[in-house]
Structures are given as C-alpha cells and as structure tokens.
Design an enzyme around this catalytic site. Sequence first.
Site, PDB file in Angstrom:
ATOM      1  CG  ASP A   1      -0.059   0.022   2.507  1.00 51.22           C
ATOM      2  OD1 ASP A   1       0.981   0.234   2.587  1.00 51.22           O
ATOM      3  OD2 ASP A   1      -0.911  -0.131   3.466  1.00 51.22           O
ATOM      4  CB  SER A   2       0.354   4.561  -1.168  1.00 54.30           C
ATOM      5  OG  SER A   2      -0.708   5.026  -0.050  1.00 54.30           O
ATOM      6  N   GLY A   3       0.939   3.798   2.060  1.00 54.05           N
ATOM      7  CA  GLY A   3       1.342   4.498   3.557  1.00 54.05           C
ATOM      8  C   GLY A   3       0.378   5.414   3.760  1.00 54.05           C
TER       9      GLY A   3
ATOM     10  N   GLY B   1     -11.563   4.297   1.230  1.00 57.63           N
ATOM     11  CA  GLY B   1     -12.470   5.094   2.200  1.00 57.63           C
ATOM     12  C   GLY B   1     -13.914   4.423   2.452  1.00 57.63           C
TER      13      GLY B   1
ATOM     14  CG  ASP C   1      -6.075  -5.348   2.282  1.00 60.95           C
ATOM     15  OD1 ASP C   1      -5.584  -4.890   3.123  1.00 60.95           O
ATOM     16  OD2 ASP C   1      -6.747  -4.447   1.484  1.00 60.95           O
TER      17      ASP C   1
ATOM     18  CG  PHE D   1      -5.445   3.160   6.167  1.00 64.41           C
ATOM     19  CD1 PHE D   1      -6.842   3.733   6.246  1.00 64.41           C
ATOM     20  CD2 PHE D   1      -5.080   2.389   7.070  1.00 64.41           C
ATOM     21  CE1 PHE D   1      -7.656   3.273   7.217  1.00 64.41           C
ATOM     22  CE2 PHE D   1      -5.859   2.008   8.249  1.00 64.41           C
ATOM     23  CZ  PHE D   1      -7.184   2.462   7.993  1.00 64.41           C
TER      24      PHE D   1
ATOM     25  CD  GLN E   1     -10.198   7.282  -0.809  1.00 64.75           C
ATOM     26  OE1 GLN E   1     -11.164   7.481  -0.129  1.00 64.75           O
ATOM     27  NE2 GLN E   1      -9.318   6.538  -0.364  1.00 64.75           N
TER      28      GLN E   1
ATOM     29  CB  CYS F   1     -10.397 -27.410  11.989  1.00 65.95           C
ATOM     30  SG  CYS F   1     -10.915 -25.584  12.468  1.00 65.95           S
TER      31      CYS F   1
ATOM     32  CB  CYS G   1     -12.514 -25.692   9.105  1.00 67.60           C
ATOM     33  SG  CYS G   1     -10.913 -24.731   8.804  1.00 67.60           S
TER      34      CYS G   1
ATOM     35  CG  ASP H   1      -5.505   6.900  -1.136  1.00 63.52           C
ATOM     36  OD1 ASP H   1      -4.207   6.221  -0.473  1.00 63.52           O
ATOM     37  OD2 ASP H   1      -6.417   6.493  -0.845  1.00 63.52           O
TER      38      ASP H   1
ATOM     39  CB  CYS I   1      -7.317 -24.981   8.630  1.00 64.53           C
ATOM     40  SG  CYS I   1      -7.980 -24.803  10.245  1.00 64.53           S
TER      41      CYS I   1
ATOM     42  CG  HIS J   1      -9.524 -21.234  12.382  1.00 63.44           C
ATOM     43  ND1 HIS J   1     -10.228 -22.553  11.595  1.00 63.44           N
ATOM     44  CD2 HIS J   1     -10.813 -20.249  12.605  1.00 63.44           C
ATOM     45  CE1 HIS J   1     -11.501 -22.093  11.562  1.00 63.44           C
ATOM     46  NE2 HIS J   1     -11.781 -20.885  12.068  1.00 63.44           N
TER      47      HIS J   1
END
Length: 393
Positions: free
Chosen positions: A98-100, A222, A272, A102, A195, A315, A310, A152, A312, A341
């Site tokens: 990411d751009s930093g 946003g 994400d 946030f 945005q 589990c 599940c 942004d 995984c 999990h």
Amino acid sequence: MNKSKFPVWHEILHIDKKTGARLGVLHTPNGSFKTPMFMPVGTAASVKGISPRELEEMGAGVVLSNTYHLWLRPGEDVVKEAGGLHEFMQWPKGILTDSGGFQVFSLTKAKDITEEGVHFRSHIDGRKLFLTPEKSMQIQNDLGADIIMAFDECIPYPADRDYAARSSERTTRWLERCIKAHKRPDEQALFGIVQGGMYPDLRRKSIEEICSFDLPGFGIGGLSVGEPKEKFFEMLEATIPYMPEDKPRYLMGVGTADYMLEAVKHGVDMFDCVNPTRIGRNGTVMTRFGRLIIRDKSSEKAFIPIDENCKCYVCQNFTRAYIRHLLKANEMFGLRLASYHNLYFLIDLMKQAQDAIAEDRYLEFIEEFELDYGDGKYSQDRVDASKARKNLL
C-alpha cells in the site's frame, strides 16, 4: 489468454449469471492466482505469527506489506539491498504494497496535509516526516512489490461533503504525480484508488477521474472506516457498476465474511485486512456460524474443532479446549493457531465463492451462508439448524 501490456493483469473466466459475481485470474510476475481472493496482510514484511510456508500451505496467493512501516524500519534501502521484498521476506508469490497513506492518516494524530504532501510525526519515535506521492513511489519501487498503490488520502467517517470533495480531487492530482514518479512500470503495476467519502456523486466523479488513467487495476478506498453496514453497501452500489469491467477491483481493508461475500456479488475481485490475525491474537476465531470468542469459558471443555467442517491444519488437529488453554496461559502457539485458522477461513471462503461462481450458483451459495452466519455472533442454534437442513436434503 491475451497477455496485457502491464506486468499485472486480470483475466475474467466466468461471470455468474444471476449476480454478476466474477471468477477470474490475477496474473503477476510471481504467479497467477484465482479471484475473488483474500490477501493476508504482512505489515512489516511478515504476516503476524505465520510463516511463508504456512501461508503457501493454506493457499495464499498475494500478501500485502506496508510502505509506511517499512519506510520507518528497516528502511526501503535495506530491503532493496536484500534483493527486494520477495527475497527479504522469502515469499515467492505475489506481493502488494500500500502507499502508506492510510497509516499516515490513521496512526498519526498531528498532521499537516498540503498539496505537496503530508507533514507528520512518526508514531514510533516522534521524528518529523514528510510523505509525498513521489516519496511513496520511490519507497515502493525500492521495495519491489508486484502491485503498488497510488498515494491517496483516506478521509475519516463522518466527513463533510466539502472536505470529501476537496480530498478526492487532491487524490486525483496525487495520482498524476504518482504515475510520473513511477520508475518501474514494466515490472510493477500501479493501481489508482477511488475515493469520494460517503457521497455517491463524489464517488462517481472520482471513478471518472481515477479510471480515466490507463492503469492495470483500481482500488476502492474510504470504505470500512466506521460507517454503518447499510452505508457500506450503499456505497458499493454507487461505486462498482461504474468501474472498468476489464480491470481488477480491489476493495481495500475489508476482511469479514459477510462484507466480502456481498462485495463479491457486486463484482469485487480482491480483498485485504488485518482483521483475521488481529482478532485471532485477541482470542476470537471466525466460523461459518459467526465469530466465536474461544477464550470464553464455554470452550473450556469443548473437545471439538473450531469448525467441524473446516479442513485447515488447526481444525484437523486441535480442539477448542486446547486452544483456549493456550490463550489463557499466554502461550504463543495459541495465538498462532487462532490466526492460522482465521486466515485459512477467509482464503477458503473465497475458494468456495470461486467454485459457486463457476457453477452459476453464487446466489444460492451466499443465501445459504447468510442463514448460517446470521448476525455474525456465534450461535449453536444456527449450527444445529444447519445440520438439520442438510439432513433433510
């Protein structure tokens, strides 16, 4: 398959006939991965408590790292000298940074936003910093991720209309500067970010401006910033239909099952969030029947898996009672099991969504899921009702 002129491109394989949900493949220089997908977050070049081998084991394709945090430590120069993020963190598949932006707006209280960039102080040691679109691009070029994000401003909720409009317009101008400053367009794909706050017309204006640039993909920013659930869905409906159909749509910072499945129905491809590992470290696990607080006494003698359906590693091998014991005893292994999990749950949920889309049964899939998930809080009654429904079929 027609290879794009970009280093990252999205191939649509199938669109669900009833909903418009998209099954695709995201092609990157370090592998091709089916969408819709959930991308684990490795803020400081590490997904908390989870090794790269475990991420591969659970089926992760693209992992996020954070420009702001890696800029502060160890520094982008260190990562560059190590051979880039892939080599530094030993992750052979896709990486997105990411751009930093946030983090600047969420982690720092005192900041001065100007046309040139943002003046603020480090949340670590208080030193003065200045982050601009050009600096963000330079850091991300040095980090070497497959996908990099434009700088942004992510405005808070609520925000008044005038400020949202000014901020969105500045984000467009910053994107122009990011494009000019991007030094590795043949190796790294730059995504722009839409945005507009919680104002449908501002979002459509932002889409017109941001998506007018010839970029390989676009983020939706946003959202999931504290707004009510109905407002979140309203903004999705005001955003997705106006975005390019031939480019990947990345809904940033969203990582709960109900939000993700609804967004997929609207045509989102990528997600994400830090949520799976964060709540895992706090003793909460994700299930089809809602969030289960496994630290609670109700799990003390629950000698059953977190989720009986599940597949995984957690589990298949450990009980709720054991994981609760580890968490109560402050054993690191308990934090790792809960985090593992939760990541698997969201990655696998997107794989189930992929299968449902391919078979044109996505609407039925999410309707069944909603019956089980309810209000998002774990309910044994819904578990029993689900078993009863399956026995009747």
